[in-house]
Design an enzyme around this catalytic site. Sequence first.
Site, mmCIF file in Angstrom:
data_model
loop_
_atom_site.group_PDB
_atom_site.id
_atom_site.type_symbol
_atom_site.label_atom_id
_atom_site.label_comp_id
_atom_site.label_asym_id
_atom_site.label_seq_id
_atom_site.Cartn_x
_atom_site.Cartn_y
_atom_site.Cartn_z
ATOM 1 N N ASP A 183 -3.112 4.806 -2.178
ATOM 2 C CA ASP A 183 -4.137 5.304 -1.271
ATOM 3 C C ASP A 183 -4.543 6.748 -1.572
ATOM 4 O O ASP A 183 -3.692 7.599 -1.847
ATOM 5 C CB ASP A 183 -3.557 5.235 0.156
ATOM 6 C CG ASP A 183 -4.541 5.630 1.229
ATOM 7 O OD1 ASP A 183 -5.434 4.822 1.521
ATOM 8 O OD2 ASP A 183 -4.411 6.742 1.781
ATOM 9 N N HIS A 220 -11.458 -3.034 4.155
ATOM 10 C CA HIS A 220 -11.295 -2.693 5.568
ATOM 11 C C HIS A 220 -12.016 -1.413 5.960
ATOM 12 O O HIS A 220 -12.036 -1.057 7.132
ATOM 13 C CB HIS A 220 -9.798 -2.589 5.874
ATOM 14 C CG HIS A 220 -9.158 -1.472 5.103
ATOM 15 N ND1 HIS A 220 -9.054 -1.467 3.721
ATOM 16 C CD2 HIS A 220 -8.617 -0.294 5.499
ATOM 17 C CE1 HIS A 220 -8.480 -0.358 3.317
ATOM 18 N NE2 HIS A 220 -8.201 0.370 4.380
ATOM 19 N N ASP A 221 -12.556 -0.685 4.993
ATOM 20 C CA ASP A 221 -13.261 0.569 5.287
ATOM 21 C C ASP A 221 -14.776 0.413 5.231
ATOM 22 O O ASP A 221 -15.493 1.390 5.491
ATOM 23 C CB ASP A 221 -12.884 1.646 4.250
ATOM 24 C CG ASP A 221 -11.442 2.068 4.350
ATOM 25 O OD1 ASP A 221 -10.891 2.058 5.465
ATOM 26 O OD2 ASP A 221 -10.860 2.416 3.300
ATOM 27 N N GLU A 227 -6.619 4.110 -5.689
ATOM 28 C CA GLU A 227 -7.833 4.289 -4.906
ATOM 29 C C GLU A 227 -8.226 5.747 -5.109
ATOM 30 O O GLU A 227 -7.678 6.650 -4.470
ATOM 31 C CB GLU A 227 -7.584 4.003 -3.422
ATOM 32 C CG GLU A 227 -8.903 3.981 -2.648
ATOM 33 C CD GLU A 227 -8.838 4.590 -1.257
ATOM 34 O OE1 GLU A 227 -9.643 4.192 -0.406
ATOM 35 O OE2 GLU A 227 -8.001 5.479 -1.008
ATOM 36 N N ASP A 245 0.863 -1.178 0.000
ATOM 37 C CA ASP A 245 0.000 0.000 0.000
ATOM 38 C C ASP A 245 0.905 1.235 0.000
ATOM 39 O O ASP A 245 1.738 1.389 0.901
ATOM 40 C CB ASP A 245 -0.849 -0.034 1.288
ATOM 41 C CG ASP A 245 -2.231 0.527 1.106
ATOM 42 O OD1 ASP A 245 -2.333 1.597 0.494
ATOM 43 O OD2 ASP A 245 -3.195 -0.120 1.565
HETATM 44 C C1 NOJ Z 1 -8.190 4.998 2.434
HETATM 45 C C2 NOJ Z 1 -7.886 3.855 3.345
HETATM 46 O O1 NOJ Z 1 -8.446 2.689 2.807
HETATM 47 C C3 NOJ Z 1 -8.454 4.204 4.694
HETATM 48 O O2 NOJ Z 1 -8.407 3.120 5.580
HETATM 49 C C4 NOJ Z 1 -7.710 5.393 5.239
HETATM 50 O O3 NOJ Z 1 -8.333 5.831 6.426
HETATM 51 C C5 NOJ Z 1 -7.692 6.557 4.247
HETATM 52 N N1 NOJ Z 1 -7.466 6.157 2.883
HETATM 53 C C6 NOJ Z 1 -6.615 7.550 4.595
HETATM 54 O O4 NOJ Z 1 -5.350 7.000 4.332
#
Ligand code: NOJ
Length: 539
Positions: free
Chosen positions: A215, A342-343, A280, A113
């Site tokens: 990210d 995970h989010d 992302e 990542d």
């Molecule tokens: C996306 C990530 O998936 C998330 O977990 C994170 O809080 C934010 N970006 C900030 O890095």
Amino acid sequence: MVEAMASDRPTDARPWWQGAVIYQIYPRSFADANGDGIGDLRGIIDRLDHLRGTDASLGVDAIWLSPIFPSPLHDFGYDISDYTDVAPEFGSLADLDALITACHDRGLRLLLDLVPNHTSIEHAWFVESRSSRSNPRRDWYSWADPAPDGGPPNNWRCAFGPPAWTFDETTGQYYLHSFYPEQPDLNYRNPAVADAMHEVMRFWFRRGIDGFRVDAVAHVLKDPLLRDNPPYRRETWMPGFGMRMNQDPLWNMDRPEVHEVVRGLRRVADEFEGRVLIGEIYTPVERLAGYLGEDRADEFQLAFDFELLNTPWDWRLFMLAIERAEALHPPGAWPTYALSNHDNPRTATRYGRERARVAAFLLLMLRGVPVLYQGEEIGMVDAAPSAAGDRAGRDAQRTPMQWDGSSSGGFTAGRPWLPLVDQERVNVAAQAGDSGSLLSLYRRLLQVRAVTPALRCGTHRSVFELAEGVLGWIREAEGDRVLVLCNLTDEPRALDPAPLRRFGTPDRGEVLVATSDRAGHAELRTLVLERLEGVALSA
Ligand code: NOJ
């Protein structure tokens, strides 16, 4: 140091990631080898058989590890204090090298990542930057004077809702953060910042990793005039983000200049062979497409399309998400889908356990790159918020992987850092030997996908009006044709043969894989799908 893998298929000009299946590992929660209750790199190595290399493996092509770098954990690893080391709780650089080798030995690629938008507040760069207005690293971050009333410089909000500016007493200015205050945003208008991030990439590429998930990249550049964002408009922004911010992040997300930063990252990836970058980019799919495809061959190879993940259980909305992805991804671009991560809440939590089967089927039969979040293959569900502690609001979907039915789920010999959820019933060992389990379905879907060119890398054409609540499409490659049917309703559905006739499908098809125990041949003209049944047939 290890070199990344050469292509598995030297005669095939297609890059390895096209149509690949990627598995997301959340390292704190995958497998703990040292008994401290937190997952680690050695634990991942011990569990690689689950992923690839044996007859009983899932058979994924690559893994993506959420951040493994030193971090004070304000955002669980997405606040990095050192980009070129491994956090001690996960192991060491030597463990990472061993993981790379172990992955490559079994034909598995490894992605890390990359978090280019922000560092931790504890990163040495920020410590220097905040120390004085004249520090050489001052403009590595975005600092601005207070508004005339002493408040923040403008109305921008961070992705979690509160203002995106925090006042720093030492120097009397505000710094910008698109996420938590402990995650100050780097300033990519300073070329030294991009250079430093490029060196980070080279550091890991040289060790042999096969790519990065990048990210929060839509945030990397903002309006230099700091103009106020307009109010939230449902039609112009993605529900999740826009709503939480309660504004349309017109001036601080997905600015045109972001593309230049992405091109810089891609140039570095291209210094090495066969490496992939997956963006992302939280932006609607029509804008996502601007980063991908033949005309943008110098930007991302892949980027997440989160529409599917945000789709409630409504077959029309699924159809729309798929149609929009197919219509709006430009030539040469491959949609990258996930149903969870995970989010976000897990699939079996959002849709229920029964629907999770046909949801998995749909995901794995679509054209594109599916990204599977660990635990989805056994139908793990979210923990109740109180049970999970819910520090960051997202712990519920980050609970440890459940390998067996024991009290610690086979995850650790110690005390798991988050509670397990119903592990006596939902675990890998219990499902491994059960041909009717979700895990067995995942394995079958991956196996069929791997050996069927039409499913792995074929084209997509939707077949409409088969029956209310039934989605259908045809995948085609190298003279090989597969008809995919998904009944998303709770009732059996008889298909209308007319649309199939228009596509010239034969009267009978061989069942390649199904969510049910359907096998052998099926009469397509009189086919009745069971409730929540998915079937893929040669056609
Ligand atoms: C996306 C990530 O998936 C998330 O977990 C994170 O809080 C934010 N970006 C900030 O890095």
